[in-house]
Design an enzyme around this catalytic site. Structure first.
Site, short mmCIF file in Angstrom:
data_model
loop_
_atom_site.label_atom_id
_atom_site.label_comp_id
_atom_site.label_asym_id
_atom_site.label_seq_id
_atom_site.Cartn_x
_atom_site.Cartn_y
_atom_site.Cartn_z
N MET A 15 16.30 81.86 71.21
CA MET A 15 14.95 82.32 70.86
C MET A 15 14.09 82.36 72.12
SD MET A 15 13.92 80.59 67.22
CE MET A 15 12.26 81.27 67.16
N PHE A 16 13.19 83.30 72.19
CA PHE A 16 12.21 83.49 73.28
C PHE A 16 12.81 84.05 74.57
CE2 PHE A 16 10.69 79.80 70.78
CZ PHE A 16 9.51 80.32 70.31
N GLU A 87 17.55 90.98 64.99
CA GLU A 87 17.87 89.77 64.20
C GLU A 87 19.20 89.94 63.46
OE1 GLU A 87 16.08 87.14 64.60
OE2 GLU A 87 14.02 87.78 65.04
N GLN A 89 21.91 88.44 63.64
CA GLN A 89 22.65 87.22 63.24
C GLN A 89 22.51 86.92 61.75
OE1 GLN A 89 19.81 87.09 65.10
NE2 GLN A 89 18.41 85.75 64.00
N CYS A 146 12.48 71.24 81.09
CA CYS A 146 12.64 71.15 82.55
C CYS A 146 12.32 72.46 83.28
CB CYS A 146 14.07 70.73 82.90
SG CYS A 146 15.30 71.99 82.48
P1 ADP Z 1 13.35 86.98 71.40
O1 ADP Z 1 13.40 88.26 70.63
O2 ADP Z 1 14.58 86.74 72.25
O3 ADP Z 1 13.01 85.77 70.55
P2 ADP Z 1 10.87 88.06 72.42
O4 ADP Z 1 11.22 89.37 73.03
O5 ADP Z 1 10.26 88.07 71.06
O6 ADP Z 1 12.16 87.09 72.47
O7 ADP Z 1 9.83 87.26 73.33
C1 ADP Z 1 10.00 87.07 74.70
C2 ADP Z 1 8.67 86.56 75.23
O8 ADP Z 1 8.38 85.26 74.73
C3 ADP Z 1 8.62 86.39 76.72
O9 ADP Z 1 8.38 87.58 77.38
C4 ADP Z 1 7.45 85.41 76.88
O10 ADP Z 1 6.23 86.14 76.89
C5 ADP Z 1 7.46 84.62 75.59
N1 ADP Z 1 7.92 83.21 75.70
C6 ADP Z 1 7.42 82.17 74.98
N2 ADP Z 1 8.10 81.04 75.23
C7 ADP Z 1 9.07 81.32 76.12
C8 ADP Z 1 10.11 80.56 76.77
N3 ADP Z 1 10.31 79.28 76.53
N4 ADP Z 1 10.91 81.22 77.63
C9 ADP Z 1 10.72 82.53 77.89
N5 ADP Z 1 9.78 83.29 77.29
C10 ADP Z 1 8.94 82.72 76.43
MG MG Z 2 13.39 88.72 68.61
#
Ligand code: ADP
Ligand code: MG
Length: 190
Positions: A15-16, A87, A89, A146
């Site tokens: 995630m993220f 999504e 998965q 970290c």
């Molecule tokens: P995913 O679809 O993989 O969950 P998103 O594309 O929705 O990811 O979101 C990515 C964005 O989330 C990044 O560009 C950043 O702005 C934000 N973000 C928040 N927390 C984090 C984190 N721990 N690491 C990286 N990005 C993060």
């Molecule tokens: Mg996503």
């Protein structure tokens, strides 16, 4: 000759890590290149809005929510050249044959989804999709402990690491997910 353009791309990671952002970036480029694009996502993921995919950074792209992956067959518009699924998965193994079918028709299929669940186990159809893909991108997030590269998703229930055997839905608990590196990913076993 149609299958020559058909291919499967997988965007994965915790995630993220930016899966949805990267998916939207590819879709915008495809739209500029006059490709006809259609996006699908699980209908039970109403995190932000039901007719869009939305990233944590606020980017969005129009999407069709579906309950069952077989609806892609019924809802596929004439002349579509790019199909995206976010999504992924959460879909069952039927996604594999549907993706194969689309690729065989010459469609570029882009799938985004979590490679692992909060326990660090392979998530649903993702391992098989990754195996079959022409191209796989595993993205990193930032570890909230970290600040190194994060490859895992930590589930926290009432602020504590969720146990391996905890139910997926815990009634009345406040829960949260955050990106973690392998070292800081904690999954206690009961
Ligand atoms: P995913 O679809 O993989 O969950 P998103 O594309 O929705 O990811 O979101 C990515 C964005 O989330 C990044 O560009 C950043 O702005 C934000 N973000 C928040 N927390 C984090 C984190 N721990 N690491 C990286 N990005 C993060
Ligand atoms: Mg996503």
């Amino acid at each position: 000759m149609k299958h020559r353009n058909g291919r499967l791309e997988v965007i994965t990671g915790p995630m993220f890590c930016g899966k949805t952002d990267e998916l939207i970036r590819r879709l915008r480029r495809a739209a500029i290149a006059k490709q006809k694009v259609q996006v699908f996502k699980p209908g039970f993921d109403a995190r932000y809005s039901v007719d869009k995919v939305t990233s944590h950074a606020g980017n969005e792209f129009e999407a069709i929510p579906i309950e069952n992956v077989s609806e892609i067959r019924e809802r596929l518009s004439e002349g579509v050249t790019v199909v995206a699924i976010d999504e992924a998965q959460f879909f069952d193994a039927a996604i594999l044959s549907i993706v194969d079918e689309l690729v065989q028709k010459g469609i570029r299929v882009i799938v985004a989804g979590l490679d692992m669940d909060f326990r660090g186990e392979p998530f649903g159809p993702m391992p098989n999709l990754m195996a079959k893909a022409e191209e796989v991108d595993k993205l990193y997030a930032v570890c909230m402990e970290c600040l190194e590269a994060a490859t895992r998703t930590q589930r926290l229930v009432n602020g504590e690491p969720a146990h391996y055997d905890d139910p997926i839905v815990i009634v009345g608990a406040s829960e949260l997910y955050e990106a973690r590196c392998r070292e800081h990913h904690i999954v206690p076993r009961l």
